[in-house]
Design a protein around this motif. Structure first.
Motif, short mmCIF file in Angstrom:
data_model
loop_
_atom_site.label_atom_id
_atom_site.label_comp_id
_atom_site.label_asym_id
_atom_site.label_seq_id
_atom_site.Cartn_x
_atom_site.Cartn_y
_atom_site.Cartn_z
N TYR A 23 0.83 -1.21 0.00
CA TYR A 23 0.00 0.00 0.00
C TYR A 23 0.87 1.26 0.00
O TYR A 23 0.62 2.20 -0.76
CB TYR A 23 -0.92 0.00 1.22
CG TYR A 23 -1.79 1.22 1.35
CD1 TYR A 23 -2.91 1.39 0.55
CD2 TYR A 23 -1.49 2.21 2.29
CE1 TYR A 23 -3.70 2.53 0.67
CE2 TYR A 23 -2.28 3.34 2.42
CZ TYR A 23 -3.39 3.49 1.61
OH TYR A 23 -4.17 4.62 1.73
N ALA B 46 2.43 1.76 -3.39
CA ALA B 46 1.45 2.24 -4.37
C ALA B 46 1.20 3.74 -4.19
O ALA B 46 1.13 4.49 -5.18
CB ALA B 46 0.15 1.46 -4.23
N LEU B 47 1.08 4.20 -2.95
CA LEU B 47 0.89 5.63 -2.69
C LEU B 47 2.07 6.44 -3.22
O LEU B 47 1.89 7.50 -3.84
CB LEU B 47 0.74 5.87 -1.19
CG LEU B 47 -0.58 5.50 -0.52
CD1 LEU B 47 -0.52 5.86 0.96
CD2 LEU B 47 -1.75 6.21 -1.17
N ASN C 167 2.18 6.47 -7.14
CA ASN C 167 1.10 7.29 -7.68
C ASN C 167 1.38 8.77 -7.45
O ASN C 167 1.13 9.61 -8.32
CB ASN C 167 -0.23 6.91 -7.03
CG ASN C 167 -1.40 7.67 -7.65
OD1 ASN C 167 -1.49 7.83 -8.86
ND2 ASN C 167 -2.30 8.15 -6.81
N CYS D 58 -4.70 2.59 -6.84
CA CYS D 58 -4.01 1.92 -5.74
C CYS D 58 -3.97 0.41 -5.95
O CYS D 58 -2.93 -0.23 -5.81
CB CYS D 58 -4.70 2.25 -4.42
SG CYS D 58 -3.86 1.63 -2.95
#
Length: 529
Positions: free
Chosen positions: A135, A138-139, A142, A159
């Protein structure tokens, strides 16, 4: 930016492959511990980068933005914990020839205790470690590449897609290369991370000062000085008092008993290299605020009203660095994500194969050679990756800060295991049944307190109180029903356990620098009015 990202990421992967392509990974010792051949540079780099994940980059900078520098306490007090582990715990592990930290519990208590704790470890990795790493990665990706803006996808969809991409691509290091490939890539990433710290500092201050580096430094030092304070109050995310209660316990557990951290140290060629490597990792922790906290400080001045505070670090990287350095930094961030993710996978495979699967085979009368065990480990790691990809997107539902979520959830697993290991290390007559009762008491009580009753007390203080009660219960049982024959440590060293002669001098210097860091970021330092 994208080109520099691909070049840097590909270069690390290529060098790691070239350095390990002739390495045989047919035995469990080769695959899980790199045949116990790592020198101090590889050990120190692996320990530091395994800890410095995307979770820390996202979470600590977010906490600095929301609160102040008090979150720095996690990293600074890690130095003391690592030095204690280096002096007292790692010699014990190496003396008994341990492959996993629960191996000690089999020597001290029984095989059932070892199996239970191994299952607790695996549950922690499956529910907390692997999903939060994916997680956080992914943050970060992005935020740096603005994937959701370019694709038009929603935040949740973006996400999920990035989690799957990171999970699949990141698992190749661990599944195909084993611990040695991970250690080499960590060393390269460690050098890149230090370079990244300098880049962020230079361009961050320059950007804040509108082209004047010193003007940017003055802005940080003289405006919104409350964010410079590392001595957290009772209302901050990390009150200073927690350093001496739950934080100390969690740090001692993390650096001395967490399998995916300790496994890096157990792969060292001897105790001397192991202790030198830990000292090197401590130096990294002293410098870590440059990348874990400084971006959050700069963001306080650049983005006074940021809606999604979890975007602090990636947004700053995207705004202040030139395109070529954005790609370089993105590759370093992704590498940090891979480092922790791969260490979690590799140690999970080690725990499952050596502590659960192989004992079951032995008990069933079935035999598998090392190559078959390594293959089974790879299959297990693939399944764990898929599970992590399924759980990770749901973290977005948690409110209260990403880093707080990680630490609060880890309390379910860290402190009870720490309690068991500590009692095992310090006592000789506490029986196995006391450990089982203690584990059940802690996990059930902590779950009730945090999820149901929710008392007006910081969760780290709750952890400390439950730790004392759990240890007291185990000691009471040991007093009432002691072992008839006291535990006597056995010695089965597989490497030289002669300690590093300069460790005490280096430890004194590191602890002094740790204390000075707190003084610097306090009311009598640069946070003073």
């Amino acid at each position: 930016m994208l080109l520099s990202f691909i070049i840097c990421t590909g270069l690390v992967a290529l060098i790691s492959w070239l350095k390990t392509r002739r390495t045989r990974l047919k035995t469990v010792n080769d695959y899980f511990l790199s045949n116990r051949s790592l020198g101090f540079v590889l050990v120190g780099s692996s320990i530091f980068l395994t800890n410095l994940s995307g979770n820390l980059l996202i979470g600590e900078n977010e906490s600095v933005y929301i609160n102040n520098m008090s979150v720095m306490a996690w990293g600074m007090t890690s130095i003391l914990a690592m030095l204690v582990v280096s002096e007292f715990l790692l010699p014990v592990y190496l003396r008994i020839g341990a492959i996993t930290t629960p191996d000690f519990l089999e020597h001290r208590f029984d095989a059932v205790t070892k199996r239970i704790v191994s299952i607790v470890f695996l549950a922690s990795y499956a529910i907390n470690l692997i999903p939060t790493i994916l997680y956080g990665g992914a943050l970060a990706m992005n935020g740096i590449f603005h994937v959701s803006q370019h694709t038009g996808w929603g935040a949740t969809t973006t996400c999920c897609v990035l989690i799957v991409i990171i999970g699949i691509s990141g698992s190749f290091y661990s599944i195909l290369g084993g611990l040695r490939a991970m250690s080499i890539s960590d060393t390269l990433l460690g050098l890149g991370m230090m370079t990244g710290c300098l880049l962020i500092s230079y361009y961050g201050f320059n950007y804040l000062g509108h082209g004047n580096l010193l003007a940017g430094v003055r802005v940080i030092l003289h405006q919104k000085k409350e964010h410079l304070n590392a001595i957290g109050s009772a209302t901050d995310a990390v009150p200073f008092s927690t350093i001496f209660t739950g934080m100390l316990l969690m740090n001692l557990y993390y650096w001395g008993m967490e399998q995916f951290i300790v496994q890096q140290a157990l792969a060292s060629k001897n105790l001397k290299e192991c202790q030198k490597g830990i000292a090197l990792a401590c130096v990294g922790k002293l410098l870590a605020p440059l990348i874990l906290n400084l971006p959050g400080l700069i963001a306080v001045h650049l983005y006074p009203h940021l809606d999604n505070t979890r975007e602090v670090f990636p947004r700053l990287i995207s705004d202040i660095l030139p395109g070529v350095f954005q790609g370089f930094m993105a590759s370093i961030v992704l590498g940090a994500v891979f480092s922790t993710f791969n260490a979690g996978l590799n140690s999970s495979g080690t725990l499952f194969i050596m502590n659960i699967y192989k004992p079951w085979l032995d008990k069933s009368g079935k035999q598998k050679n090392d190559e078959q065990l390594v293959r089974s480990s790879k299959i297990f790691q693939v399944l764990l990756t898929l599970m992590g990809c399924c759980i990770a997107p749901f973290i977005i539902l948690f409110k209260g800060g990403f880093y707080t979520y990680i630490q609060m959830l880890s309390g379910f697993f860290t402190v009870p295991v720490f309690s068991v290991l500590l009692v095992g290390f310090l006592t000789r007559r506490v029986p196995p049944v006391a450990v089982k009762i203690g584990l059940a008491f802690f996990i059930l009580t902590y779950a009730s307190v945090i999820l149901v009753f929710q008392p007006p007390m910081h969760y780290l203080h709750v952890l400390a109180i439950l730790f004392v009660l759990t240890v007291a219960i185990m000691l009471l049982i040991g007093r009432l029903f002691p072992l008839k024959v006291p535990y006597q440590a056995e010695k089965h060293p597989v490497v030289d356990i002669q300690p590093w002669r300069y460790r005490h001098w280096v430890s004194a210097l590191l602890i002094t620098l740790m204390v000075l860091a707190f003084v610097l970021f306090s009311s009598i330092g640069i946070a003073g009015r």
